[in-house]
Design a protein around this motif. Structure first.
Motif, mmCIF file in Angstrom:
data_model
loop_
_atom_site.group_PDB
_atom_site.id
_atom_site.type_symbol
_atom_site.label_atom_id
_atom_site.label_comp_id
_atom_site.label_asym_id
_atom_site.label_seq_id
_atom_site.Cartn_x
_atom_site.Cartn_y
_atom_site.Cartn_z
ATOM 1 N N SER A 1 1.463 -0.926 -0.329
ATOM 2 C CA SER A 1 0.385 -0.735 -0.145
ATOM 3 C C SER A 1 1.069 1.330 -0.003
ATOM 4 N N ALA A 2 0.524 1.872 -1.520
ATOM 5 C CA ALA A 2 1.637 2.623 -1.851
ATOM 6 C C ALA A 2 0.956 4.774 -0.829
ATOM 7 N N GLY A 3 1.231 4.639 0.492
ATOM 8 C CA GLY A 3 0.246 6.289 0.265
ATOM 9 C C GLY A 3 1.071 7.059 -0.572
ATOM 10 N N ARG A 4 0.758 8.622 0.584
ATOM 11 C CA ARG A 4 0.990 9.428 -0.651
ATOM 12 C C ARG A 4 2.336 10.135 -0.411
ATOM 13 N N GLN A 5 2.635 9.843 0.784
ATOM 14 C CA GLN A 5 3.774 10.601 1.303
ATOM 15 C C GLN A 5 4.941 9.577 0.276
ATOM 16 N N LEU A 6 4.745 8.415 0.477
ATOM 17 C CA LEU A 6 5.612 6.936 -0.013
ATOM 18 C C LEU A 6 5.655 8.073 -1.602
ATOM 19 N N VAL A 7 4.671 8.307 -2.231
ATOM 20 C CA VAL A 7 4.720 8.244 -3.778
ATOM 21 C C VAL A 7 5.506 9.194 -3.495
ATOM 22 N N LYS A 8 5.420 10.274 -3.420
ATOM 23 C CA LYS A 8 6.122 11.988 -3.362
ATOM 24 C C LYS A 8 7.158 11.643 -3.121
ATOM 25 N N ASN A 9 7.871 10.488 -1.888
ATOM 26 C CA ASN A 9 10.179 10.317 -2.090
ATOM 27 C C ASN A 9 10.206 9.554 -2.595
ATOM 28 N N VAL A 10 9.095 8.638 -3.655
ATOM 29 C CA VAL A 10 9.431 7.778 -4.741
ATOM 30 C C VAL A 10 9.657 8.556 -5.975
ATOM 31 N N ALA A 11 8.965 9.650 -5.632
ATOM 32 C CA ALA A 11 9.430 10.863 -7.248
ATOM 33 C C ALA A 11 10.197 11.784 -6.955
ATOM 34 N N TYR A 12 10.139 11.646 -5.736
ATOM 35 C CA TYR A 12 11.652 12.875 -5.464
ATOM 36 C C TYR A 12 13.055 12.146 -5.993
ATOM 37 N N ALA A 13 12.945 11.293 -5.620
ATOM 38 C CA ALA A 13 14.155 9.942 -5.719
ATOM 39 C C ALA A 13 14.782 9.651 -7.209
ATOM 40 N N TRP A 14 13.190 9.195 -8.019
ATOM 41 C CA TRP A 14 12.900 9.602 -8.931
ATOM 42 C C TRP A 14 13.771 10.650 -9.868
ATOM 43 N N ARG A 15 13.724 11.744 -9.429
ATOM 44 C CA ARG A 15 14.155 13.375 -9.896
ATOM 45 C C ARG A 15 15.770 13.286 -9.633
ATOM 46 N N GLN A 16 16.107 12.790 -8.657
ATOM 47 C CA GLN A 16 17.591 12.550 -8.190
ATOM 48 C C GLN A 16 18.405 11.500 -9.247
ATOM 49 N N GLY A 17 17.796 10.658 -9.165
ATOM 50 C CA GLY A 17 18.062 9.727 -10.438
ATOM 51 C C GLY A 17 18.514 9.603 -12.072
ATOM 52 N N ILE A 18 17.570 10.591 -12.018
ATOM 53 C CA ILE A 18 17.435 10.939 -13.668
ATOM 54 C C ILE A 18 18.641 12.208 -13.828
ATOM 55 N N PHE A 19 18.232 13.221 -12.759
ATOM 56 C CA PHE A 19 20.014 14.184 -12.109
ATOM 57 C C PHE A 19 20.897 13.853 -12.839
ATOM 58 N N PHE A 20 21.106 12.302 -11.970
ATOM 59 C CA PHE A 20 22.467 11.764 -11.730
ATOM 60 C C PHE A 20 22.559 11.426 -13.371
#
Length: 741
Positions: free
Chosen positions: A652-671
């Motif tokens: 069960s992916a809550g809002r906070q988890l999805v937000k953190n996942v998207a932020y990590a995804w953005r960092q990965g694309i930056f690197f």
């Protein structure tokens, strides 16, 4: 209309604290919960009577911004001054007779300004025999230094600013010392703090009961069984399919049985008085309890025992002999030997006490030079106790990260002032003043941030009157600036390399800003904004950071994936607006978010776009510190992506988890944007395989396909999907259900 903080959050926190205080059986937890409830009651009372204005940088009525406040979770000031503490007897004893003052605290403060008091302050500065717990502790030592160096006018101006609070605040340091880690070493806690934590360790009730049973009650039980077995005529009783077989107890009585009975009862009484963790021997229908009750009744032979009592003795003997063997038998002895091995092992609380004893050999206000003398001698130490001791280890920050002592950017920010304070003080030529400055800086960084509304900023170090007056005595030495730049670069690389999935937390951003200022590298470093209090405005530094991002990331995978605007869009406007607000930047964020109404989720969508447009500091740091070549390679990107996949396997992916996942995804694309195209394709291919192996293809496949398509030249449509509908741009905030939930 001015924005105001709602008391609803404070009410919720108070309710939680009261619920914990009334439900827990742990005394320490209950005490902390009651203290927390008291703080929230103070918050609510202050909001109700108007003495607290939550959201302001001066939330307490008639209180300067520089006063250190007690701040509850979420940035709510309680109204209490941390420097307003009871006067200690030793402080009063040092006050010269006849010193005026309306309160004991005022008399103590004015006593420090007498010839005797100033001499004591000068001596403390000379020997560094003092501790600065809150920044206010440094105020009067600065006065003493100014007077001692011929700056009487500056000292008097400072005293005039402090005068309204002389009757309330402690303005002089505590006696003692504060050892500083050497060079670039840091520690998370002092030896004294770790020692206190270890000595507070307790054994869980269930474990304590088990060990007591093994160590105390089993040996007594075996003696009790042996006593009754001696009274059996014939074979000892046993259980069979037909019931109890064998002889009957209370038929034979050895000559010394009565004396041994009396000794056993005395030993049992003594054990009962000393040991109360276990109740196994007191179960009314248990074998132990039945045999004990019968032994008490059997004062002479079996005269006081009924036939029913004897029958129960026989049944209890049959139960234990059948299950574990006769008293003294090899079978029973083997069982007890195995249990004795378990019972002989020290508990974690006992080991913690041993470690605390070893720490007594080290100064409580310092750190540990090495762990081995504490953790390796004697019994094996559990990993969690080693981790507790390691909090006091003084080592380079990267070593503490590798050991798992520093576990996040927030923890890194907590230890960084130990280095930054020395760099900040290095520009002060006078050694005594430099040491005072360093301690004051460290104490200032321990201040908790306030909840601020609008565009207000946290109190800065130079706003402290006793620090502001010292600015003329701080030089700008090139060697210190170079050291600050080196520390800044290494810290950024450590944070990104160790926690590539996480955005830089606000605590770390503030510390990086202090280092950048010391290094002479002004940068628009941005803190994360809270969606629940966001009012839709940004300052100019967001536009500046966005321009840097558009320039640094132009043509990269990141720019194509997030459809970054051209740098020319962020040209400085001709007019300065009130409050230096970047209305054009806010308008772009609103348009990209597609927000139609104000809500927490809608605010989050706008804030996320501001982070995308600025890379939340990554592009600024990369350009200013020339980090591009050091970010080349897919390792950081793949670490961030692996973190994302692990989190996406949560059912069960809550809002906070999805937000953190998207932020990590953005960092990965930056690197990943700093890698060559072939390396990018290989990394995305490995990402797809990882998602498939994790069983997250259905949930997360659209994000991977979207990234892969952009890598090959595709572009997202305005709604963030590919033209063929096979892939999607991953964002964290939505006003409705998220597609990957």
């Amino acid at each position: 209309m001015a924005q105001e903080a709602s008391p609803g959050y404070a009410y919720g926190q108070l309710e939680r604290a009261l619920r914990t205080a009334s439900s827990t059986k742990d005394f320490a937890v209950r005490r902390r919960a009651r203290a927390k409830a008291g703080r929230w009651q103070a918050v609510l009372a202050g909001m109700a009577d108007g003495t607290l204005t939550v959201g302001s940088r001066t939330p307490v009525a008639d209180t300067p911004a520089w006063v250190t406040l007690e701040v509850a979770h979420g940035g709510f000031a309680t109204g209490r001054y941390l420097a307003e503490v009871p006067v200690r007897p030793a402080e009063l004893a040092a006050v010269p007779a006849g010193t005026p003052g309306s309160t004991d605290r005022e008399r103590v403060n004015l006593g420090h300004l007498t010839d005797t008091g100033l001499a004591a302050l000068r001596a403390a500065l000379a020997t560094e025999a003092y501790r600065i717990e809150v920044p206010e502790d440094a105020a009067l030592p600065v006065v003493a230094w100014l007077l001692d160096h011929g700056h009487a006018e500056a000292a008097l101006d400072l005293l005039a600013e402090l005068r309204p609070l002389l009757h309330r605040l402690r303005l002089a340091p505590l006696p003692g010392t504060t050892p500083r880690p050497a060079g670039a070493l840091v520690r998370l806690s002092t030896v004294g703090e770790v020692r206190e934590t270890l000595r507070a360790a307790t054994t869980k009730p269930a474990i304590a009961a088990m060990l007591e049973t093994l160590r105390v009650w089993h040996p007594l039980y075996d003696r009790l069984v042996a006593l009754w077995a001696e009274t059996v005529d014939g074979e000892l009783p046993r259980l069979t399919a037909d019931g109890v077989t064998g002889g009957w107890p209370c038929r034979t009585w050895p000559a010394d049985w009565g004396s041994r009975r009396a000794q056993w009862l005395a030993d049992y009484a003594a054990a009962t008085a000393r040991h109360r963790a276990s109740t196994s021997h007191r179960q009314p229908k248990g074998n132990f309890a039945r045999l004990y009750r019968a032994l008490r009744l059997c004062q002479f032979a079996s005269a006081n025992l009924t036939g029913r009592d004897v029958g129960w003795i026989r049944r209890a003997l049959a139960n234990t002999i059948t299950k574990h063997g006769e008293a003294g038998s090899e079978r029973r002895a083997a069982l007890r030997a195995g249990q004795a091995v378990v019972a002989a092992r020290p508990t974690h609380a006992e080991l913690a006490a041993v470690l605390a004893g070893r720490l007594d050999a080290y100064p409580g206000d310092g750190g540990l030079p090495a762990l081995d003398p504490i953790t390796e001698a004697g019994a094996d130490v559990p990993a969690h106790l080693v981790a507790k001791v390691a909090r006091a280890l003084e080592a380079p920050a990267e070593d503490l990260v590798a050991r798992g002592v520093i576990t996040s950017g927030d923890v890194l920010a907590a230890v960084l002032p130990q280095i930054t304070a020395q760099l900040m003080a290095a520009n002060v030529e006078d050694e005594r003043l430099a040491a005072l400055y360093a301690q004051t800086y460290a104490a200032f960084r321990r201040r908790r941030g306030l909840l601020l509304l609008g565009l207000e900023h946290q109190v800065r170090l130079e706003e402290l009157p006793w620090i502001r007056v010292l600015e003329p005595f701080r030089a700008r030495r090139p060697d210190v600036a170079r050291a600050a730049r080196h520390t800044l670069t290494q810290t950024v690389l450590l944070a990104l390399g160790s926690f590539p999935q996480a955005i830089l937390p606000n605590t770390l951003v503030r510390e990086l800003g202090a280092l950048a200022k010391q290094a002479g590298l002004p940068m628009p470093l941005l803190e994360e904004l809270a969606a629940d209090i966001f009012v839709g405005t940004f300052t100019d530094k967001w536009r500046t950071a966005a321009a840097t991002t558009s320039r640094v990331m132009a043509g990269t995978l990141y720019a194509r994936y997030y459809d970054l605007p051209d740098e020319r869009q962020w040209a400085e406007p001709r007019r300065r607006r009130p409050w230096r607000t970047a209305d054009d930047f806010a308008a772009v964020c609103e348009a990209r978010a597609g927000r139609r109404r104000r809500s927490v989720a809608g605010n989050g969508m706008v804030i996320e776009q501001s982070q995308i447009l600025t890379t939340h500091n990554l592009a600024t740091l990369t350009e200013t510190l020339d980090l591009g070549p050091r970010l080349a390679g897919s390792e950081l990107a793949e670490q961030a992506f692996a973190w994302v996949v692990r989190r996406m396997t949560v059912r069960s992916a809550g809002r906070q988890l999805v937000k953190n996942v998207a932020y990590a995804w953005r960092q990965g694309i930056f690197f990943l944007s700093f890698c060559g195209e072939d390396e990018q394709r290989a990394a995305v291919a490995r990402l797809g395989e990882l998602v498939t192996r994790a069983g997250a293809a259905e949930r997360f496949g659209p994000a991977v396909r979207g990234l892969s398509a952009v890598l090959e030249g595709a572009r997202f449509s305005p709604d963030g999907t590919l033209p063929d509908g096979s892939g999607r741009r991953l964002l964290g905030w939505t006003t409705g259900p998220h597609w990957c939930r």
